[in-house]
Design a protein around this motif. Sequence first.
Motif, PDB file in Angstrom:
ATOM      1  N   LEU A 111       0.830  -1.209   0.000  1.00 38.90           N
ATOM      2  CA  LEU A 111       0.000   0.000   0.000  1.00 38.90           C
ATOM      3  C   LEU A 111       0.865   1.261   0.000  1.00 38.90           C
ATOM      4  CD1 LEU A 111      -2.788  -1.069   2.521  1.00 38.90           C
ATOM      5  CD2 LEU A 111      -3.035  -0.786   0.051  1.00 38.90           C
ATOM      6  N   VAL A 112       1.946   1.225   0.743  1.00 38.22           N
ATOM      7  CA  VAL A 112       2.866   2.371   0.775  1.00 38.22           C
ATOM      8  C   VAL A 112       3.536   2.550  -0.585  1.00 38.22           C
ATOM      9  CG1 VAL A 112       5.026   3.230   1.791  1.00 38.22           C
ATOM     10  CG2 VAL A 112       3.255   2.264   3.266  1.00 38.22           C
ATOM     11  N   LEU A 113       3.948   1.448  -1.217  1.00 33.39           N
ATOM     12  CA  LEU A 113       4.600   1.542  -2.528  1.00 33.39           C
ATOM     13  C   LEU A 113       3.658   2.086  -3.597  1.00 33.39           C
ATOM     14  CD1 LEU A 113       6.740  -1.719  -2.548  1.00 33.39           C
ATOM     15  CD2 LEU A 113       7.546   0.653  -2.387  1.00 33.39           C
ATOM     16  N   ILE A 114       2.391   1.736  -3.509  1.00 36.61           N
ATOM     17  CA  ILE A 114       1.413   2.309  -4.446  1.00 36.61           C
ATOM     18  C   ILE A 114       1.374   3.820  -4.280  1.00 36.61           C
ATOM     19  CG2 ILE A 114      -1.058   2.500  -4.943  1.00 36.61           C
ATOM     20  CD1 ILE A 114      -1.233  -0.523  -4.388  1.00 36.61           C
ATOM     21  N   LEU A 146      -8.449   5.747 -11.751  1.00 38.16           N
ATOM     22  CA  LEU A 146      -8.956   5.791 -10.379  1.00 38.16           C
ATOM     23  C   LEU A 146      -9.607   4.470  -9.991  1.00 38.16           C
ATOM     24  CD1 LEU A 146     -10.541   9.359 -10.127  1.00 38.16           C
ATOM     25  CD2 LEU A 146      -8.446   8.542  -9.051  1.00 38.16           C
ATOM     26  N   GLY A 147     -10.335   3.876 -10.926  1.00 41.84           N
ATOM     27  CA  GLY A 147     -10.962   2.581 -10.673  1.00 41.84           C
ATOM     28  C   GLY A 147      -9.942   1.492 -10.424  1.00 41.84           C
ATOM     29  N   MET A 148      -8.893   1.468 -11.226  1.00 43.03           N
ATOM     30  CA  MET A 148      -7.837   0.467 -11.032  1.00 43.03           C
ATOM     31  C   MET A 148      -7.111   0.672  -9.700  1.00 43.03           C
ATOM     32  SD  MET A 148      -7.859  -1.835 -13.236  1.00 43.03           S
ATOM     33  CE  MET A 148      -6.364  -2.620 -12.701  1.00 43.03           C
ATOM     34  N   ARG A 149      -6.859   1.912  -9.371  1.00 48.68           N
ATOM     35  CA  ARG A 149      -6.168   2.176  -8.107  1.00 48.68           C
ATOM     36  C   ARG A 149      -7.047   1.767  -6.925  1.00 48.68           C
ATOM     37  NH1 ARG A 149      -2.871   7.574  -6.328  1.00 48.68           N
ATOM     38  NH2 ARG A 149      -2.245   6.784  -4.294  1.00 48.68           N
ATOM     39  N   PHE A 150      -8.329   2.093  -6.992  1.00 47.99           N
ATOM     40  CA  PHE A 150      -9.241   1.687  -5.928  1.00 47.99           C
ATOM     41  C   PHE A 150      -9.308   0.164  -5.843  1.00 47.99           C
ATOM     42  CE2 PHE A 150     -13.402   0.641  -4.157  1.00 47.99           C
ATOM     43  CZ  PHE A 150     -13.382   1.402  -2.992  1.00 47.99           C
ATOM     44  N   TYR A 151      -9.358  -0.504  -6.991  1.00 50.89           N
ATOM     45  CA  TYR A 151      -9.424  -1.964  -7.030  1.00 50.89           C
ATOM     46  C   TYR A 151      -8.165  -2.588  -6.418  1.00 50.89           C
ATOM     47  CZ  TYR A 151      -9.501  -6.691  -8.885  1.00 50.89           C
ATOM     48  OH  TYR A 151      -9.455  -8.071  -8.999  1.00 50.89           O
ATOM     49  N   VAL A 152      -6.997  -2.106  -6.809  1.00 46.55           N
ATOM     50  CA  VAL A 152      -5.737  -2.654  -6.290  1.00 46.55           C
ATOM     51  C   VAL A 152      -5.645  -2.429  -4.780  1.00 46.55           C
ATOM     52  CG1 VAL A 152      -3.215  -2.408  -6.347  1.00 46.55           C
ATOM     53  CG2 VAL A 152      -4.501  -2.499  -8.476  1.00 46.55           C
ATOM     54  N   ASN A 153      -5.958  -1.216  -4.335  1.00 44.93           N
ATOM     55  CA  ASN A 153      -5.950  -0.936  -2.895  1.00 44.93           C
ATOM     56  C   ASN A 153      -6.955  -1.814  -2.157  1.00 44.93           C
ATOM     57  OD1 ASN A 153      -3.939   1.016  -2.887  1.00 44.93           O
ATOM     58  ND2 ASN A 153      -5.370   2.705  -3.112  1.00 44.93           N
ATOM     59  N   GLY A 164     -17.178   1.846  -3.456  1.00 44.15           N
ATOM     60  CA  GLY A 164     -16.407   2.217  -4.643  1.00 44.15           C
ATOM     61  C   GLY A 164     -17.299   2.680  -5.775  1.00 44.15           C
ATOM     62  N   SER A 165     -18.402   1.989  -5.983  1.00 44.59           N
ATOM     63  CA  SER A 165     -19.341   2.387  -7.042  1.00 44.59           C
ATOM     64  C   SER A 165     -19.939   3.759  -6.755  1.00 44.59           C
ATOM     65  CB  SER A 165     -20.469   1.362  -7.169  1.00 44.59           C
ATOM     66  OG  SER A 165     -19.954   0.106  -7.519  1.00 44.59           O
ATOM     67  N   ILE A 166     -20.360   3.968  -5.507  1.00 44.42           N
ATOM     68  CA  ILE A 166     -20.931   5.270  -5.134  1.00 44.42           C
ATOM     69  C   ILE A 166     -19.903   6.378  -5.309  1.00 44.42           C
ATOM     70  CG2 ILE A 166     -21.784   6.634  -3.172  1.00 44.42           C
ATOM     71  CD1 ILE A 166     -23.152   4.027  -2.184  1.00 44.42           C
ATOM     72  N   LEU A 167     -18.680   6.122  -4.870  1.00 44.26           N
ATOM     73  CA  LEU A 167     -17.636   7.140  -4.985  1.00 44.26           C
ATOM     74  C   LEU A 167     -17.267   7.437  -6.439  1.00 44.26           C
ATOM     75  CD1 LEU A 167     -15.326   6.112  -2.026  1.00 44.26           C
ATOM     76  CD2 LEU A 167     -16.613   8.243  -2.223  1.00 44.26           C
ATOM     77  N   MET A 168     -17.156   6.405  -7.267  1.00 48.79           N
ATOM     78  CA  MET A 168     -16.805   6.626  -8.680  1.00 48.79           C
ATOM     79  C   MET A 168     -17.905   7.413  -9.394  1.00 48.79           C
ATOM     80  SD  MET A 168     -13.789   5.555  -9.325  1.00 48.79           S
ATOM     81  CE  MET A 168     -13.719   5.442 -11.096  1.00 48.79           C
ATOM     82  N   ILE A 169     -19.147   7.030  -9.168  1.00 42.98           N
ATOM     83  CA  ILE A 169     -20.263   7.754  -9.785  1.00 42.98           C
ATOM     84  C   ILE A 169     -20.297   9.196  -9.291  1.00 42.98           C
ATOM     85  CG2 ILE A 169     -22.783   7.894  -9.887  1.00 42.98           C
ATOM     86  CD1 ILE A 169     -22.732   4.754  -9.849  1.00 42.98           C
ATOM     87  N   ILE A 172      -8.428   7.118  -3.915  1.00 38.27           N
ATOM     88  CA  ILE A 172      -7.012   6.802  -4.153  1.00 38.27           C
ATOM     89  C   ILE A 172      -6.270   6.344  -2.906  1.00 38.27           C
ATOM     90  CG2 ILE A 172      -6.884   8.362  -6.123  1.00 38.27           C
ATOM     91  CD1 ILE A 172      -5.215  10.264  -4.363  1.00 38.27           C
ATOM     92  N   GLN A 173      -6.811   6.586  -1.725  1.00 36.60           N
ATOM     93  CA  GLN A 173      -6.150   6.180  -0.494  1.00 36.60           C
ATOM     94  C   GLN A 173      -6.910   5.029   0.156  1.00 36.60           C
ATOM     95  OE1 GLN A 173      -3.261   7.409   0.155  1.00 36.60           O
ATOM     96  NE2 GLN A 173      -3.408   8.966  -1.421  1.00 36.60           N
ATOM     97  N   PRO A 174      -6.216   4.102   0.778  1.00 38.46           N
ATOM     98  CA  PRO A 174      -6.905   2.980   1.444  1.00 38.46           C
ATOM     99  C   PRO A 174      -7.468   3.386   2.809  1.00 38.46           C
ATOM    100  CG  PRO A 174      -4.541   2.707   1.605  1.00 38.46           C
ATOM    101  CD  PRO A 174      -4.771   3.935   0.765  1.00 38.46           C
ATOM    102  N   ILE A 175      -8.370   4.358   2.795  1.00 40.80           N
ATOM    103  CA  ILE A 175      -8.930   4.898   4.034  1.00 40.80           C
ATOM    104  C   ILE A 175      -9.880   3.905   4.701  1.00 40.80           C
ATOM    105  CG2 ILE A 175     -10.406   6.724   4.978  1.00 40.80           C
ATOM    106  CD1 ILE A 175      -9.170   8.576   2.836  1.00 40.80           C
ATOM    107  N   PHE A 176     -10.608   3.143   3.909  1.00 43.23           N
ATOM    108  CA  PHE A 176     -11.598   2.233   4.486  1.00 43.23           C
ATOM    109  C   PHE A 176     -10.962   1.178   5.385  1.00 43.23           C
ATOM    110  CE2 PHE A 176     -14.084   3.562   0.633  1.00 43.23           C
ATOM    111  CZ  PHE A 176     -14.976   4.353   1.342  1.00 43.23           C
ATOM    112  N   ILE A 177      -9.745   0.756   5.066  1.00 41.70           N
ATOM    113  CA  ILE A 177      -9.087  -0.248   5.900  1.00 41.70           C
ATOM    114  C   ILE A 177      -8.818   0.315   7.292  1.00 41.70           C
ATOM    115  CG2 ILE A 177      -6.689   0.240   5.227  1.00 41.70           C
ATOM    116  CD1 ILE A 177      -8.125  -3.243   5.732  1.00 41.70           C
ATOM    117  N   LEU A 178      -8.595   1.622   7.377  1.00 42.28           N
ATOM    118  CA  LEU A 178      -8.388   2.252   8.676  1.00 42.28           C
ATOM    119  C   LEU A 178      -9.667   2.266   9.513  1.00 42.28           C
ATOM    120  CD1 LEU A 178      -6.201   5.305   7.591  1.00 42.28           C
ATOM    121  CD2 LEU A 178      -5.445   3.145   8.581  1.00 42.28           C
TER     122      LEU A 178
END
Length: 148
Positions: A22-25, A62-69, A98-103, A128-134
Motif C-alpha cells: 500500500l505504501v509503494l502504491i 482511479l478505478g484500477m487504483r481503488f481496485y488494487v488498494n 467504490g461504485s458510489i464514490l466513482m459515480i 485513491i487512499q486505502p482509508i476504508f481499511i483504517l
Amino acid sequence: MLQKLIRNKSKIGWSLFLILLLVLIRVFEDTLFYDPFLNYFKDEYAHLPFPQINIFKLFFSLGMRFYVNSVISLLLLYMIFKDRQIVKFSALLYMILGSILMISFVFVLTFFAEESKMTLFYIRRFLIQPIFILLFIPGFYYQKKIKK
C-alpha cells in the motif's frame, strides 16, 4: 506477549508486506496511475483552473487504483482476522462504496467541477487512499472483542 509474537510471526510478516505494498502504491502513484489532479491539489488549487483531463483515462485509472488498494486491503483483513465472513462483507462494502464514490466523482467533475473543488478533492481522496481499511480493522476488532 513475546510467545504470541513468535507464534504469529508469519501473520505479522505478511501483514507488514501488504502494508508495504500500500505504501509503494502511494510512493509510485505518479508513474503507475494517470491522475492530473495529483499535482493540481498539491499546489494552491483554490485559484487555479482545472488541468486538462481525459475523463475516461482518469475514470479507469482511479478505478484500477481503488481496485488494487481494495484487494490488498481485503488480503490484509484476512491476514489479521482469518475470517472469510469478514472478508466477504468487506468486499461487498468495497464494491458498494467504490461504485458510489466513482459515480459521485464523475458526476461532480462533470456538472459541478469549478464550484466543488473541495468535494472533488475528498471524493478523490477516498478513491485513491486505502482509508476504508483504517475504519474496518478497528471496527471488526471491536466486533470480535464484543462477541467473546
